[in-house]
Design a protein around this motif. Structure first.
Motif, PDB file in Angstrom:
ATOM      1  N   GLU A 155      21.960  18.392   1.057  1.00 43.79           N
ATOM      2  CA  GLU A 155      21.342  17.742  -0.102  1.00 43.79           C
ATOM      3  C   GLU A 155      20.928  18.807  -1.130  1.00 43.79           C
ATOM      4  O   GLU A 155      19.905  19.453  -0.983  1.00 43.79           O
ATOM      5  CB  GLU A 155      20.130  16.918   0.346  1.00 43.79           C
ATOM      6  CG  GLU A 155      20.519  15.760   1.251  1.00 43.79           C
ATOM      7  CD  GLU A 155      19.341  14.917   1.746  1.00 43.79           C
ATOM      8  OE1 GLU A 155      19.485  13.688   1.817  1.00 43.79           O
ATOM      9  OE2 GLU A 155      18.291  15.494   2.064  1.00 43.79           O
ATOM     10  N   GLY A 162      19.269   9.457   0.065  1.00 46.97           N
ATOM     11  CA  GLY A 162      19.324   9.407   1.531  1.00 46.97           C
ATOM     12  C   GLY A 162      20.377   8.459   2.099  1.00 46.97           C
ATOM     13  O   GLY A 162      20.449   8.275   3.320  1.00 46.97           O
ATOM     14  N   ASN A 177      15.363  15.352  -1.583  1.00 44.47           N
ATOM     15  CA  ASN A 177      15.333  13.984  -1.060  1.00 44.47           C
ATOM     16  C   ASN A 177      14.116  13.252  -1.619  1.00 44.47           C
ATOM     17  O   ASN A 177      12.984  13.745  -1.555  1.00 44.47           O
ATOM     18  CB  ASN A 177      15.273  14.033   0.475  1.00 44.47           C
ATOM     19  CG  ASN A 177      15.533  12.684   1.091  1.00 44.47           C
ATOM     20  OD1 ASN A 177      14.825  11.714   0.819  1.00 44.47           O
ATOM     21  ND2 ASN A 177      16.569  12.604   1.906  1.00 44.47           N
TER      22      ASN A 177
END
Ligand code: BJW
Ligand code: ZN
Length: 259
Positions: free
Chosen positions: A132, A110, A136
Motif C-alpha cells: 500500500e 483496503g 490505509n
C-alpha cells in the motif's frame, strides 16, 4: 459496440503477454474501486472536483485545521467502509494466489486485502495482499511519535477536544495515509520498485498516472525490458508506453483478461 474490435485485438495481445510472463506486477488506482462505489480523485465525480486537496490532504492543512481534516476522513471512512470488492479485485486476488504476482496499490480503501482474504478461503491470503503505497484509511498514526493503531470506531471530530489521541504519548492521531508533499514509506517504495523491475509485465489498472512517485513504478518494468498492459476508461500518460491499452471498466475487462 463501437471500438469493440480494437479492444478485442488489444485483449489478445494482453492475454499473450500475461500467459508468457513469469512474473507480473500490478499497479492499481482509484478506478479499480470505482465500481465498488469508492469515489475516484480526478475526473467526473472525483473528490478533487468538490474538495481542495490543499485544504484536506496536506500536512499543512492538518496543522491548520485538524477538525476539518478529521471531519472529511470520518465521512470517507463511513462511505468506504460500506463498500465491497468488485469483480476486478477478485480477479486480481485469484491471479496472485495462483501465480507470482506483486500487487502494488495507491488505494487506501483496503479492498485488495478483503478480496485476498475472501478468495483465499481457508488458505493463506498473503500472496494477494498489496503493497500500500499511500497507506490505509482504516489505520491511524500519531502525528507526534509515529505510533500506528487500527482506526478507532466512531470518531466524531466536531471539536478539537473530541479528536483521537495517541495511547503512547497523547499526541494527535491522524489517518495513516500519505498526503501531498509527504514521503512514501521508503521500504514499501523500494519493494514496489524492486518487484516491478523484476516483472515481465506490469498491469496498470484504474490510475490517472499523474501522482508520483507511484506513477513511475511501471516505468521500472519498462526500463528492465518488460511490458505494460493498461486497463482504464481513458488513455493516460502511460498509454504511449503500453503494449496494450484496454479501454473499459476494470470490473468487466479484468475478468475477461484474467479468466
Ligand atoms: C477507471 C474506472 C473503472 C475510473 N475502470 N478505470 C514528480 C513530478 C510532479 C510532481 C511530483 C513529482 N514527484 C512528487 C511530486 C509531488 C506530488 C505529485 O505527484 N503531484 C502531482 C499530482 C503533480 N507527489 C507527492 O507529493 C507524493 N510525495 C512525494 O513525492 O514525496 C517526496 C517529496 C516530498 C516533498 C516534496 C517533493 C517530493 C505523495 C503523493 C500522495 C498522494 N496522496 C493521495 C491521497 C491519499 C490519501 C487519501 O485518500 O486521502 O493519493 S492524492 C490521490 O491521488 C490518492 C491517490 O492514491 C492518488 C492517485 O490517484 P489515482 O489512483 O490515479 O486516481 P485518479 O482519480 O487520479 O484516477 C482514476 C483513474 O481511474 C482515471 O484515469 C479514470 O479514467 C480511471 N477509472 N473508473 C477503470 N471503472
Ligand atoms: Zn504518539
Amino acid at each position: 459496440m463501437v471500438g469493440r474490435p480494437a479492444v478485442t485485438g488489444e485483449l489478445d495481445v494482453a492475454r499473450r503477454l500475461l500467459s508468457e510472463a513469469e512474473g507480473v506486477a500490478v499497479l492499481s488506482g482509484a478506478g479499480l474501486s470505482a465500481e465498488s462505489g469508492v469515489p475516484t480523485f480526478r475526473g467526473e465525480g472525483g473528490l478533487w472536483r468538490s474538495y481542495r486537496a490543499e485544504d484536506l490532504a496536506t500536512p499543512q492543512a492538518f496543522r491548520r485545521d485538524p477538525v476539518l481534516v478529521w471531519e472529511w476522513y470520518a465521512w470517507r471512512r463511513g462511505l468506504v467502509g460500506a463498500c465491497r470488492p468488485n469483480a476486478a479485485h477478485r480477479s486480481l486476488a485469484r491471479l496472485a494466489l495462483e501465480r507470482p504476482v506483486a500487487i502494488v496499490t495507491q488505494n487506501v480503501d483496503g479492498l485488495h486485502a478483503v478480496a485476498a482474504t475472501e478468495e483465499a478461503g481457508e488458505g493463506d491470503p498473503t500472496p494477494a495482499l498489496p503493497l500500500e503505497l499511500h497507506g490505509n484509511l482504516f489505520r491511524d498514526r500519531c502525528s507526534r511519535c509515529g505510533a500506528r493503531a487500527p482506526a478507532l470506531p466512531d470518531v466524531e471530530p466536531s471539536t478539537a477536544d473530541s479528536l483521537p489521541r495517541c495511547s503512547v504519548c497523547d499526541g494527535l492521531l491522524r489517518p495513516d495515509v500519505v498526503w501531498f508533499g509527504e514521503s512514501l514509506d521508503p521500504s514499501v517504495l523500494q519493494e514496489a520498485f524492486g518487484r516491478a523491475s523484476q516483472a515481465d509485465v506490469c498491469l496498470v489498472v484504474g490510475t490517472s498516472a499523474l501522482v508520483h512517485p507511484a506513477a513511475s513504478v511501471p516505468l521500472s518494468t519498462l526500463r528492465a525490458g518488460g511490458s505494460l498492459v493498461e486497463v482504464n476508461l481513458e488513455r493516460t500518460p502511460l498509454s504511449p508506453h503500453a503494449a496494450a491499452t484496454l479501454l473499459g471498466p476494470a470490473g468487466e475487462i479484468l475478468p475477461r483478461l484474467l479468466g
